[in-house]
Scaffold this motif. Structure first.
Motif, mmCIF file in Angstrom:
data_model
loop_
_atom_site.group_PDB
_atom_site.id
_atom_site.type_symbol
_atom_site.label_atom_id
_atom_site.label_comp_id
_atom_site.label_asym_id
_atom_site.label_seq_id
_atom_site.Cartn_x
_atom_site.Cartn_y
_atom_site.Cartn_z
ATOM 1 N N ALA A 56 0.840 -1.203 0.000
ATOM 2 C CA ALA A 56 0.000 0.000 0.000
ATOM 3 C C ALA A 56 0.872 1.249 0.000
ATOM 4 N N ARG A 57 1.931 1.193 0.751
ATOM 5 C CA ARG A 57 2.847 2.331 0.821
ATOM 6 C C ARG A 57 3.562 2.538 -0.510
ATOM 7 N N GLN A 58 3.976 1.417 -1.131
ATOM 8 C CA GLN A 58 4.642 1.538 -2.426
ATOM 9 C C GLN A 58 3.681 2.086 -3.474
ATOM 10 N N ALA A 59 2.414 1.657 -3.411
ATOM 11 C CA ALA A 59 1.428 2.158 -4.377
ATOM 12 C C ALA A 59 1.219 3.655 -4.185
ATOM 13 N N ALA A 60 1.196 4.099 -2.924
ATOM 14 C CA ALA A 60 0.997 5.530 -2.652
ATOM 15 C C ALA A 60 2.167 6.347 -3.184
ATOM 16 N N ALA A 61 3.352 5.735 -3.232
ATOM 17 C CA ALA A 61 4.535 6.464 -3.697
ATOM 18 C C ALA A 61 4.572 6.568 -5.218
ATOM 19 N N PRO A 141 4.524 8.330 2.086
ATOM 20 C CA PRO A 141 4.459 8.747 0.673
ATOM 21 C C PRO A 141 3.261 9.634 0.342
ATOM 22 N N ALA A 142 2.072 9.299 0.828
ATOM 23 C CA ALA A 142 0.896 10.102 0.478
ATOM 24 C C ALA A 142 1.085 11.550 0.951
ATOM 25 N N ASP A 143 1.682 11.730 2.124
ATOM 26 C CA ASP A 143 1.925 13.081 2.641
ATOM 27 C C ASP A 143 3.028 13.788 1.859
ATOM 28 N N ARG A 144 3.984 12.999 1.326
ATOM 29 C CA ARG A 144 5.034 13.632 0.512
ATOM 30 C C ARG A 144 4.408 14.291 -0.711
ATOM 31 N N TRP A 145 3.474 13.585 -1.370
ATOM 32 C CA TRP A 145 2.811 14.179 -2.534
ATOM 33 C C TRP A 145 1.995 15.397 -2.133
ATOM 34 N N ALA A 146 1.351 15.318 -0.977
ATOM 35 C CA ALA A 146 0.556 16.468 -0.522
ATOM 36 C C ALA A 146 1.466 17.685 -0.314
ATOM 37 N N ILE A 147 2.656 17.449 0.234
ATOM 38 C CA ILE A 147 3.605 18.554 0.447
ATOM 39 C C ILE A 147 4.096 19.094 -0.898
ATOM 40 N N VAL A 148 4.380 18.176 -1.844
ATOM 41 C CA VAL A 148 4.801 18.628 -3.184
ATOM 42 C C VAL A 148 3.728 19.548 -3.766
ATOM 43 N N ALA A 149 2.457 19.135 -3.654
ATOM 44 C CA ALA A 149 1.359 19.944 -4.197
ATOM 45 C C ALA A 149 1.331 21.317 -3.524
ATOM 46 N N TRP A 150 1.580 21.345 -2.215
ATOM 47 C CA TRP A 150 1.564 22.634 -1.501
ATOM 48 C C TRP A 150 2.731 23.524 -1.930
ATOM 49 N N ILE A 151 3.907 22.917 -2.162
ATOM 50 C CA ILE A 151 5.056 23.722 -2.631
ATOM 51 C C ILE A 151 4.729 24.329 -4.000
ATOM 52 N N ARG A 152 4.003 23.570 -4.845
ATOM 53 C CA ARG A 152 3.596 24.114 -6.149
ATOM 54 C C ARG A 152 2.664 25.315 -5.962
ATOM 55 N N VAL A 153 1.799 25.246 -4.943
ATOM 56 C CA VAL A 153 0.918 26.393 -4.656
ATOM 57 C C VAL A 153 1.770 27.601 -4.264
ATOM 58 N N LEU A 154 2.743 27.390 -3.364
ATOM 59 C CA LEU A 154 3.609 28.502 -2.936
ATOM 60 C C LEU A 154 4.317 29.119 -4.143
ATOM 61 N N GLN A 155 4.756 28.258 -5.058
ATOM 62 C CA GLN A 155 5.481 28.765 -6.228
ATOM 63 C C GLN A 155 4.559 29.557 -7.153
ATOM 64 N N ARG A 156 3.334 29.050 -7.353
ATOM 65 C CA ARG A 156 2.437 29.728 -8.296
ATOM 66 C C ARG A 156 1.858 31.006 -7.711
ATOM 67 N N ALA A 157 1.739 31.042 -6.389
ATOM 68 C CA ALA A 157 1.085 32.189 -5.761
ATOM 69 C C ALA A 157 2.032 33.374 -5.579
ATOM 70 N N GLN A 158 3.346 33.151 -5.733
ATOM 71 C CA GLN A 158 4.282 34.223 -5.401
ATOM 72 C C GLN A 158 5.280 34.492 -6.526
ATOM 73 N N GLN A 159 5.605 35.762 -6.689
ATOM 74 C CA GLN A 159 6.703 36.168 -7.555
ATOM 75 C C GLN A 159 7.997 35.958 -6.790
ATOM 76 N N GLY A 160 9.070 35.641 -7.498
ATOM 77 C CA GLY A 160 10.374 35.616 -6.843
ATOM 78 C C GLY A 160 10.883 37.037 -6.645
ATOM 79 N N ASP A 161 11.948 37.184 -5.839
ATOM 80 C CA ASP A 161 12.532 38.515 -5.655
ATOM 81 C C ASP A 161 13.543 38.836 -6.748
ATOM 82 N N GLY A 162 13.851 37.822 -7.547
ATOM 83 C CA GLY A 162 14.798 38.033 -8.632
ATOM 84 C C GLY A 162 16.223 37.680 -8.254
ATOM 85 N N ASP A 163 16.481 37.500 -6.947
ATOM 86 C CA ASP A 163 17.867 37.192 -6.552
ATOM 87 C C ASP A 163 17.999 35.751 -6.045
ATOM 88 N N GLU A 164 16.988 34.921 -6.371
ATOM 89 C CA GLU A 164 17.075 33.525 -5.922
ATOM 90 C C GLU A 164 18.180 32.801 -6.687
#
Ligand code: HEC
Length: 165
Positions: A56-61, A141-164
């Motif tokens: 089950a864990r492998q399938a979630a990954a 694994p299921a929570d890892r994907w949830a975190i990945v999805a949240w990082i994508r939200v952070l990226q889409r919702a914000q402009q960078g400062d240009g010095d990253e």
């Protein structure tokens, strides 16, 4: 008195060491055991134990699940618990831990990290990356994907400062 007592106990202590190594007291699987309230030697793992190898864990990954509100909520919560203290609530890498001297993580708003595959972020959580250690034993694994999805939200919702980096 005390010394006399200790001397009397000494032979007993030595006798306890003289055990036959082949015949040691232990419980066998399925054996009755008075030690535990349910009377069984085999005890279920404590609540919250993470199994590292079940199918089950492998399938979630295997793949990122469909993104819905529940997944994002979970991701936001888990990110807050396991990542934000270093990567910052906003993902810019300014959490409290680097403010106390730990190496600064890169900003998630950097072009390179915007461009990486979801799988890369999943793998970083699983295996660690550079000085960042693995979260495989704490973030299933299921929570890892949830975190990945949240990082994508952070990226889409914000402009960078240009010095990253
Ligand atoms: C103790 C601080 C700390 C925590 C907690 C932490 N990280 Fe990191 N992370 C770092 C540091 C430092 C780096 C940079 C490592 C390096 O380049 O050596 C990094 C790098 C990364 C990278 C970039 C990898 C790349 O390709 O450059 C990602 C993605 C990442 N972390 C995701 C996460 C996620 C998701 C979590 C939560 C599950 C998390 N990190 C928790 C400190 C942390």
């Amino acid at each position: 008195m005390i010394r006399a007592g200790a001397v009397c106990l000494l032979p007993l202590a030595l006798a306890a060491c003289d055990q036959n190594m082949v015949q040691q007291p232990r419980y066998d699987p399925y054996e009755a055991a008075e030690l535990f309230p349910d009377g069984q030697a085999m005890q279920p793992p404590p609540g919250g134990t993470i199994d590292l190898g079940t199918p089950a864990r492998q399938a979630a990954a295997a793949a990122m699940p469909a993104i819905d509100e529940a997944l994002l909520k979970r991701g936001r919560e888990r990110y807050g618990i396991y990542c934000s203290m270093c990567h910052g609530e906003d993902g810019r890498g300014n959490g409290v831990v680097p403010s106390r001297g730990y190496p600064h993580p890169p900003s998630f708003l950097a072009p390179r990290l915007r461009a990486v595959a979801d799988q890369h972020i999943f793998d970083v959580i699983t295996e660690g990356y550079g000085v960042m250690y693995s979260y495989a034993d704490r973030v299933p694994p299921a929570d890892r994907w949830a975190i990945v999805a949240w990082i994508r939200v952070l990226q889409r919702a914000q402009q960078g400062d240009g010095d990253e980096a």
